[in-house]
Design an enzyme around this catalytic site. Structure first.
Site, PDB file in Angstrom:
ATOM      1  N   CYS A   1      28.550 -47.403 -18.737  1.00 13.88           N
ATOM      2  CA  CYS A   1      28.457 -46.379 -19.792  1.00 13.88           C
ATOM      3  C   CYS A   1      29.801 -46.045 -20.421  1.00 13.88           C
ATOM      4  CB  CYS A   1      27.734 -45.138 -19.291  1.00 13.88           C
ATOM      5  SG  CYS A   1      28.553 -44.219 -17.992  1.00 13.88           S
TER       6      CYS A   1
ATOM      7  N   HIS B   1      27.132 -39.571 -16.162  1.00 15.58           N
ATOM      8  CA  HIS B   1      26.688 -40.573 -17.132  1.00 15.58           C
ATOM      9  C   HIS B   1      27.040 -40.104 -18.538  1.00 15.58           C
ATOM     10  CE1 HIS B   1      24.460 -44.031 -18.454  1.00 15.58           C
ATOM     11  NE2 HIS B   1      23.668 -43.305 -19.208  1.00 15.58           N
TER      12      HIS B   1
ATOM     13  N   HIS C   1      23.208 -45.893 -24.657  1.00 18.03           N
ATOM     14  CA  HIS C   1      23.956 -45.846 -23.397  1.00 18.03           C
ATOM     15  C   HIS C   1      23.686 -47.089 -22.574  1.00 18.03           C
ATOM     16  CE1 HIS C   1      20.449 -44.397 -20.814  1.00 18.03           C
ATOM     17  NE2 HIS C   1      19.965 -44.475 -22.026  1.00 18.03           N
TER      18      HIS C   1
END
Length: 175
Positions: free
Chosen positions: A85, A135, A147
């Protein structure tokens, strides 16, 4: 975007492109970072770096959409090697705006300025986690973000209000 690799996202790319054209008259030339004087005392006034123009923000979102389908790889930061990510975010911001964000999700959680959900614009960061950031992704408009979610997966487009992501603690940052 003369040929769209992802036809079902073509309407979003077209809308983002139109938005870039509409703000193009007021935006600096592509590739430059606009420094503006934020209000004294605001969080933006304390930022030691320039903010992105609306044109750059749209370009970031369009480029992120073009990477949907790229394999996930922990520590990856190029389309050839795959992305995690933060590697995805670093690659897109560096290649489209000349801005090198921090490499870890923990560092991304304090990169730029806080943004309220009501004020989100394309190119903003979405950071998830309770307390500690776990994240992150790039907001591309219409309540969606791109993502690189997990091992064995690929870069994908998800909705902030989907069953999974709506239960996560999302914070928003504008580099």
């Amino acid at each position: 975007m003369s040929r769209c690799l992802f036809p079902r996202f073509a309407h979003m790319a077209a809308a983002l492109g139109l938005g870039a054209v509409l703000v193009g008259c007021a935006a600096p030339p592509s590739g430059s970072v606009r420094a503006s004087a934020p209000a004294a005392g605001s969080s933006a006034a304390r930022m030691p770096y320039a903010r992105l123009s609306p044109e750059q923000s749209s370009d970031i979102a369009i480029h992120a959409l073009g990477l949907v389908g790229t394999p996930y790889r922990y520590g990856g930061n190029t389309p050839d090697s795959g992305f995690d990510c933060s590697g995805l975010i670093g690659y897109v911001y560096t290649s489209r705006a000349g801005v090198a964000p921090p490499r870890t999700v923990a560092q991304l959680s304090s990169f730029g300025a806080d943004v309220d959900m009501a004020d989100l614009r394309t190119g903003d960061l979405v950071v998830f986690g309770q307390g500690r950031a776990t994240h992150a992704g790039i907001y591309v408009g219409e309540g969606r973000f791109v993502h690189a979610p997990s091992t064995g997966g690929t870069v994908r487009l998800d909705h902030l209000q989907s069953r999974h992501w709506a239960r996560q603690n999302a914070r928003f940052r504008r580099p």
